[in-house]
Motif scaffolding. Sequence first.
Motif, PDB file in Angstrom:
ATOM      1  N   LEU A  18      -5.075 -32.216  60.374  1.00  0.00           N
ATOM      2  CA  LEU A  18      -4.615 -31.270  59.349  1.00  0.00           C
ATOM      3  C   LEU A  18      -3.099 -31.285  59.264  1.00  0.00           C
ATOM      4  O   LEU A  18      -2.407 -31.456  60.254  1.00  0.00           O
ATOM      5  CB  LEU A  18      -5.086 -29.862  59.693  1.00  0.00           C
ATOM      6  CG  LEU A  18      -6.591 -29.673  59.819  1.00  0.00           C
ATOM      7  CD1 LEU A  18      -6.891 -28.257  60.256  1.00  0.00           C
ATOM      8  CD2 LEU A  18      -7.287 -29.996  58.525  1.00  0.00           C
ATOM      9  N   ARG A  19      -2.608 -31.072  58.037  1.00  0.00           N
ATOM     10  CA  ARG A  19      -1.165 -31.020  57.792  1.00  0.00           C
ATOM     11  C   ARG A  19      -0.877 -29.866  56.838  1.00  0.00           C
ATOM     12  O   ARG A  19      -1.684 -29.576  55.967  1.00  0.00           O
ATOM     13  CB  ARG A  19      -0.699 -32.325  57.168  1.00  0.00           C
ATOM     14  CG  ARG A  19      -0.950 -33.490  58.077  1.00  0.00           C
ATOM     15  CD  ARG A  19      -0.527 -34.789  57.444  1.00  0.00           C
ATOM     16  NE  ARG A  19      -0.866 -35.850  58.381  1.00  0.00           N
ATOM     17  CZ  ARG A  19      -1.562 -36.917  58.069  1.00  0.00           C
ATOM     18  NH1 ARG A  19      -1.972 -37.091  56.839  1.00  0.00           N
ATOM     19  NH2 ARG A  19      -1.832 -37.814  58.977  1.00  0.00           N
ATOM     20  N   TRP A  28      -3.212 -25.739  53.768  1.00  0.00           N
ATOM     21  CA  TRP A  28      -3.383 -26.889  54.646  1.00  0.00           C
ATOM     22  C   TRP A  28      -4.159 -27.970  53.917  1.00  0.00           C
ATOM     23  O   TRP A  28      -4.917 -27.693  53.003  1.00  0.00           O
ATOM     24  CB  TRP A  28      -4.143 -26.484  55.909  1.00  0.00           C
ATOM     25  CG  TRP A  28      -3.358 -25.548  56.756  1.00  0.00           C
ATOM     26  CD1 TRP A  28      -3.320 -24.187  56.643  1.00  0.00           C
ATOM     27  CD2 TRP A  28      -2.474 -25.885  57.818  1.00  0.00           C
ATOM     28  NE1 TRP A  28      -2.465 -23.659  57.573  1.00  0.00           N
ATOM     29  CE2 TRP A  28      -1.939 -24.686  58.314  1.00  0.00           C
ATOM     30  CE3 TRP A  28      -2.091 -27.084  58.392  1.00  0.00           C
ATOM     31  CZ2 TRP A  28      -1.033 -24.663  59.357  1.00  0.00           C
ATOM     32  CZ3 TRP A  28      -1.189 -27.058  59.437  1.00  0.00           C
ATOM     33  CH2 TRP A  28      -0.677 -25.859  59.914  1.00  0.00           C
ATOM     34  N   GLU A  29      -3.970 -29.213  54.335  1.00  0.00           N
ATOM     35  CA  GLU A  29      -4.743 -30.315  53.778  1.00  0.00           C
ATOM     36  C   GLU A  29      -5.334 -31.135  54.916  1.00  0.00           C
ATOM     37  O   GLU A  29      -4.742 -31.265  55.983  1.00  0.00           O
ATOM     38  CB  GLU A  29      -3.897 -31.184  52.863  1.00  0.00           C
ATOM     39  CG  GLU A  29      -2.664 -31.763  53.508  1.00  0.00           C
ATOM     40  CD  GLU A  29      -1.775 -32.475  52.520  1.00  0.00           C
ATOM     41  OE1 GLU A  29      -1.395 -33.622  52.811  1.00  0.00           O
ATOM     42  OE2 GLU A  29      -1.444 -31.884  51.475  1.00  0.00           O
ATOM     43  N   CYS A  30      -6.529 -31.647  54.679  1.00  0.00           N
ATOM     44  CA  CYS A  30      -7.241 -32.456  55.661  1.00  0.00           C
ATOM     45  C   CYS A  30      -7.157 -33.912  55.240  1.00  0.00           C
ATOM     46  O   CYS A  30      -7.553 -34.270  54.130  1.00  0.00           O
ATOM     47  CB  CYS A  30      -8.706 -32.005  55.753  1.00  0.00           C
ATOM     48  SG  CYS A  30      -9.690 -33.020  56.859  1.00  0.00           S
ATOM     49  N   ALA A  31      -6.639 -34.755  56.130  1.00  0.00           N
ATOM     50  CA  ALA A  31      -6.507 -36.179  55.818  1.00  0.00           C
ATOM     51  C   ALA A  31      -7.855 -36.890  55.860  1.00  0.00           C
ATOM     52  O   ALA A  31      -8.030 -37.917  55.224  1.00  0.00           O
ATOM     53  CB  ALA A  31      -5.541 -36.838  56.794  1.00  0.00           C
ATOM     54  N   ALA A  32      -8.822 -36.337  56.578  1.00  0.00           N
ATOM     55  CA  ALA A  32     -10.127 -36.994  56.714  1.00  0.00           C
ATOM     56  C   ALA A  32     -10.977 -36.854  55.452  1.00  0.00           C
ATOM     57  O   ALA A  32     -11.566 -37.824  54.989  1.00  0.00           O
ATOM     58  CB  ALA A  32     -10.872 -36.426  57.908  1.00  0.00           C
ATOM     59  N   CYS A  33     -11.054 -35.643  54.887  1.00  0.00           N
ATOM     60  CA  CYS A  33     -11.923 -35.436  53.719  1.00  0.00           C
ATOM     61  C   CYS A  33     -11.146 -35.201  52.428  1.00  0.00           C
ATOM     62  O   CYS A  33     -11.739 -34.953  51.381  1.00  0.00           O
ATOM     63  CB  CYS A  33     -12.892 -34.282  53.973  1.00  0.00           C
ATOM     64  SG  CYS A  33     -12.128 -32.646  54.073  1.00  0.00           S
ATOM     65  N   SER A  34      -9.815 -35.244  52.497  1.00  0.00           N
ATOM     66  CA  SER A  34      -8.939 -35.084  51.321  1.00  0.00           C
ATOM     67  C   SER A  34      -9.131 -33.748  50.614  1.00  0.00           C
ATOM     68  O   SER A  34      -9.020 -33.665  49.393  1.00  0.00           O
ATOM     69  CB  SER A  34      -9.149 -36.233  50.335  1.00  0.00           C
ATOM     70  OG  SER A  34      -8.841 -37.459  50.944  1.00  0.00           O
ATOM     71  N   ARG A  35      -9.406 -32.706  51.370  1.00  0.00           N
ATOM     72  CA  ARG A  35      -9.531 -31.367  50.788  1.00  0.00           C
ATOM     73  C   ARG A  35      -8.332 -30.530  51.199  1.00  0.00           C
ATOM     74  O   ARG A  35      -7.760 -30.714  52.265  1.00  0.00           O
ATOM     75  CB  ARG A  35     -10.808 -30.688  51.272  1.00  0.00           C
ATOM     76  CG  ARG A  35     -12.042 -31.301  50.690  1.00  0.00           C
ATOM     77  CD  ARG A  35     -13.250 -30.468  51.072  1.00  0.00           C
ATOM     78  NE  ARG A  35     -14.414 -30.921  50.353  1.00  0.00           N
ATOM     79  CZ  ARG A  35     -15.567 -31.197  50.916  1.00  0.00           C
ATOM     80  NH1 ARG A  35     -15.731 -31.055  52.204  1.00  0.00           N
ATOM     81  NH2 ARG A  35     -16.580 -31.605  50.196  1.00  0.00           N
ATOM     82  N   ALA A  36      -7.973 -29.608  50.339  1.00  0.00           N
ATOM     83  CA  ALA A  36      -6.910 -28.659  50.634  1.00  0.00           C
ATOM     84  C   ALA A  36      -7.529 -27.269  50.646  1.00  0.00           C
ATOM     85  O   ALA A  36      -8.437 -26.969  49.872  1.00  0.00           O
ATOM     86  CB  ALA A  36      -5.803 -28.747  49.589  1.00  0.00           C
ATOM     87  N   PHE A  37      -7.042 -26.426  51.543  1.00  0.00           N
ATOM     88  CA  PHE A  37      -7.560 -25.066  51.639  1.00  0.00           C
ATOM     89  C   PHE A  37      -6.427 -24.148  52.055  1.00  0.00           C
ATOM     90  O   PHE A  37      -5.366 -24.588  52.466  1.00  0.00           O
ATOM     91  CB  PHE A  37      -8.735 -24.995  52.635  1.00  0.00           C
ATOM     92  CG  PHE A  37      -8.409 -25.471  54.019  1.00  0.00           C
ATOM     93  CD1 PHE A  37      -8.003 -24.577  54.990  1.00  0.00           C
ATOM     94  CD2 PHE A  37      -8.515 -26.807  54.348  1.00  0.00           C
ATOM     95  CE1 PHE A  37      -7.701 -25.016  56.271  1.00  0.00           C
ATOM     96  CE2 PHE A  37      -8.237 -27.262  55.618  1.00  0.00           C
ATOM     97  CZ  PHE A  37      -7.823 -26.360  56.584  1.00  0.00           C
ATOM     98  N   GLN A  38      -6.667 -22.849  51.904  1.00  0.00           N
ATOM     99  CA  GLN A  38      -5.643 -21.870  52.233  1.00  0.00           C
ATOM    100  C   GLN A  38      -6.227 -20.796  53.129  1.00  0.00           C
ATOM    101  O   GLN A  38      -7.342 -20.316  52.908  1.00  0.00           O
ATOM    102  CB  GLN A  38      -5.086 -21.234  50.959  1.00  0.00           C
ATOM    103  CG  GLN A  38      -3.893 -20.353  51.206  1.00  0.00           C
ATOM    104  CD  GLN A  38      -3.203 -19.978  49.910  1.00  0.00           C
ATOM    105  OE1 GLN A  38      -3.745 -20.146  48.836  1.00  0.00           O
ATOM    106  NE2 GLN A  38      -2.006 -19.461  50.010  1.00  0.00           N
TER     107      GLN A  38
END
Length: 59
Positions: A18-19, A28-38
């Motif tokens: 996560l980044r 935040w964004e997940c590099a594995a599934c390319s989803r962003a969440f807050q």
Amino acid sequence: MSERAAPFFCPYCGDEDLRPNEQGHGAWECAACSRAFQLKFLGLLAPGTSGKPSGGEEI
């Protein structure tokens, strides 16, 4: 207490890569599934409102 609480894993895929996202605080964004969440802190619960059913019979 730190200013930013970091999640340990993605809530969608469970990956830990996560980044922080540029969309704003708590994003935040997940590099594995390319989803962003807050993430958002809603507040503290009042004593006795933990969501557990009150009363009932003891076994």
